[in-house]
Design an enzyme around this catalytic site. Structure first.
Site, short mmCIF file in Angstrom:
data_model
loop_
_atom_site.label_atom_id
_atom_site.label_comp_id
_atom_site.label_asym_id
_atom_site.label_seq_id
_atom_site.Cartn_x
_atom_site.Cartn_y
_atom_site.Cartn_z
N ASP A 188 0.95 -1.14 -0.15
CA ASP A 188 0.02 -0.09 0.10
C ASP A 188 0.78 1.36 -0.04
O ASP A 188 1.84 1.49 0.94
CB ASP A 188 -0.73 -0.16 1.10
CG ASP A 188 -1.85 1.20 1.32
OD1 ASP A 188 -1.73 1.96 0.36
OD2 ASP A 188 -3.06 0.87 1.89
N THR A 195 0.19 8.24 -17.37
CA THR A 195 -1.17 8.47 -18.13
C THR A 195 -1.00 9.63 -19.08
O THR A 195 -0.33 10.41 -19.03
CB THR A 195 -1.83 8.86 -17.02
OG1 THR A 195 -3.43 8.97 -17.62
CG2 THR A 195 -1.58 9.93 -16.11
N ASP A 196 -1.93 9.42 -19.99
CA ASP A 196 -2.14 10.77 -21.02
C ASP A 196 -2.68 11.92 -20.23
O ASP A 196 -2.58 12.98 -21.08
CB ASP A 196 -3.06 10.36 -21.92
CG ASP A 196 -4.47 9.79 -21.23
OD1 ASP A 196 -4.58 9.08 -20.61
OD2 ASP A 196 -5.55 10.02 -22.27
N TYR A 213 -5.68 14.30 -10.37
CA TYR A 213 -5.12 12.81 -10.69
C TYR A 213 -3.79 13.09 -11.65
O TYR A 213 -2.82 12.62 -11.34
CB TYR A 213 -6.21 12.09 -11.51
CG TYR A 213 -5.59 10.90 -12.33
CD1 TYR A 213 -5.00 9.87 -11.70
CD2 TYR A 213 -5.57 11.07 -13.74
CE1 TYR A 213 -4.44 8.74 -12.34
CE2 TYR A 213 -5.02 9.98 -14.34
CZ TYR A 213 -4.67 8.55 -13.70
OH TYR A 213 -4.19 7.55 -14.52
N LYS A 245 0.17 12.34 -11.28
CA LYS A 245 0.88 11.42 -11.93
C LYS A 245 2.19 12.21 -12.64
O LYS A 245 3.30 11.43 -12.74
CB LYS A 245 -0.01 10.71 -13.15
CG LYS A 245 -1.00 9.80 -12.64
CD LYS A 245 -0.50 8.52 -12.14
CE LYS A 245 -0.07 7.53 -13.25
NZ LYS A 245 0.14 6.25 -12.67
N TRP A 281 -6.90 5.48 -21.56
CA TRP A 281 -8.10 4.44 -21.94
C TRP A 281 -8.14 3.11 -21.60
O TRP A 281 -8.38 2.45 -22.61
CB TRP A 281 -8.86 5.13 -23.27
CG TRP A 281 -8.90 6.50 -23.35
CD1 TRP A 281 -8.66 7.48 -22.76
CD2 TRP A 281 -9.70 7.11 -24.59
NE1 TRP A 281 -8.95 8.75 -23.19
CE2 TRP A 281 -9.67 8.54 -24.16
CE3 TRP A 281 -10.47 6.56 -25.42
CZ2 TRP A 281 -10.31 9.34 -25.21
CZ3 TRP A 281 -11.26 7.46 -26.25
CH2 TRP A 281 -11.06 8.88 -26.11
#
Length: 297
Positions: free
Chosen positions: A35, A100-101, A124, A128, A150
């Site tokens: 975690d 991520t994008d 978010y 990232k 996606w």
């Protein structure tokens, strides 16, 4: 031996499945034993596994919830991955991290390359982006960061599963048609990651492996186009709904999504010889698996 974190997520499950099928030695960890909000659990799992490579598929991915759950998002996407990268650095082993994008604002109007400036539009994407920067700027780890987009699979919470479920309840669905990107099948991404792992084993670490790479399905669409394709694949099993195109403004969310987050994946092909399949090709088998797992009533 590969340590796979986030092993109960969409990507993590596919990585575990492929390792099992191919006889690759691995250790899979997930919450609560591993975690990012409990740094001691991260250190303990790493020490127990004694890995030769770490694939970090663990992350905080609740895009809208992140707007108010900022501490958890920061731990899952920034400080936690940095700790894991530092452990890899100390052990002198490679670290593959999934990003991520959403680090981009979607305003470029063309597919993003790895060197384009980031400008996330929500918590978010910001966490990232900060995680990427921390790994690359604050460690000398043998780090490979894969930005994807996606992601969907035959398990877990994802757009394809949501659409199929909604179609059983409503004859008409309204789906955003002014956000562009590329659906990425989790099995395809898992195969790409293990291909990178195989390359690392074959050649050893090389300087050109370090840094950020884009890794999505080939091609592009909108959420509306994605939904329409999902229902086309499912048409033999359930009646497709009417899919009405709407704008982002018609569907407000706590976190603003990038309008055009297409990623240019040429670098992945140039350095590793890897190109993910066209998104439309990969969609059918996963839709059929979803229909088998969640059959129409």
């Amino acid at each position: 031996m590969i340590l796979i974190t986030g092993s109960t997520g969409q990507l993590g499950q596919e990585l575990v499945k492929l390792c099992q099928e191919r006889g690759i030695a691995f250790r899979a960890v997930a919450r609560p034993a591993f975690d990012f909000e409990q740094p001691e659990s991260v250190a303990a799992c790493f020490a127990t596994a004694k890995p030769d490579l770490v694939i970090n598929a663990a992350a905080y991915t609740a895009v809208d919830k992140a707007e108010t759950d900022q501490d958890a998002a920061r731990a899952g996407n920034h400080t936690g991955p940095l700790q894991l990268a530092q452990l890899c650095e100390a052990a002198n082993i490679p670290f593959i991290h999934v990003s991520t994008d959403y680090v981009f604002d979607g305003a470029k109007g063309a597919p993003y390359v790895e060197s384009d400036p980031t400008n996330p539009t929500g918590v978010y994407g910001t966490t990232k982006r900060d995680g990427e920067a921390a790994i690359l700027n604050n460690t000398t780890a043998k780090a490979i960061i894969l930005r994807t987009a996606w992601v969907y699979a035959a398990h877990g919470k994802n757009f394809a599963r949501t659409m199929l479920g909604a179609a059983r309840r409503f004859p008409t669905l309204r789906v955003v048609a002014d956000q562009r990107g590329t659906p990425t099948a989790a099995p395809d991404l898992a195969q790409a990651i293990l291909a990178i792992a195989a390359r690392l084993q074959q050649t050893g670490w090389r300087p050109q492996y370090h840094g950020i790479f884009h890794a999505t399905g080939s091609g592009e669409t909108t959420w509306h186009g994605f939904a329409t394709a999902i229902f086309a694949e499912a048409a033999a099993s359930q009646k497709p709904p009417e899919v009405q195109p709407i704008t982002t403004a018609d569907w407000p969310t706590p976190a603003r999504r990038p309008a055009d987050s297409r990623l240019d994946c040429a670098k992945l092909t140039q350095v590793f010889g890897i190109t993910l399949p066209p998104w439309r090709t990969s969609l059918g088998p996963i839709v059929q698996q979803l229909l088998t797992l969640d059959p129409p009533g």
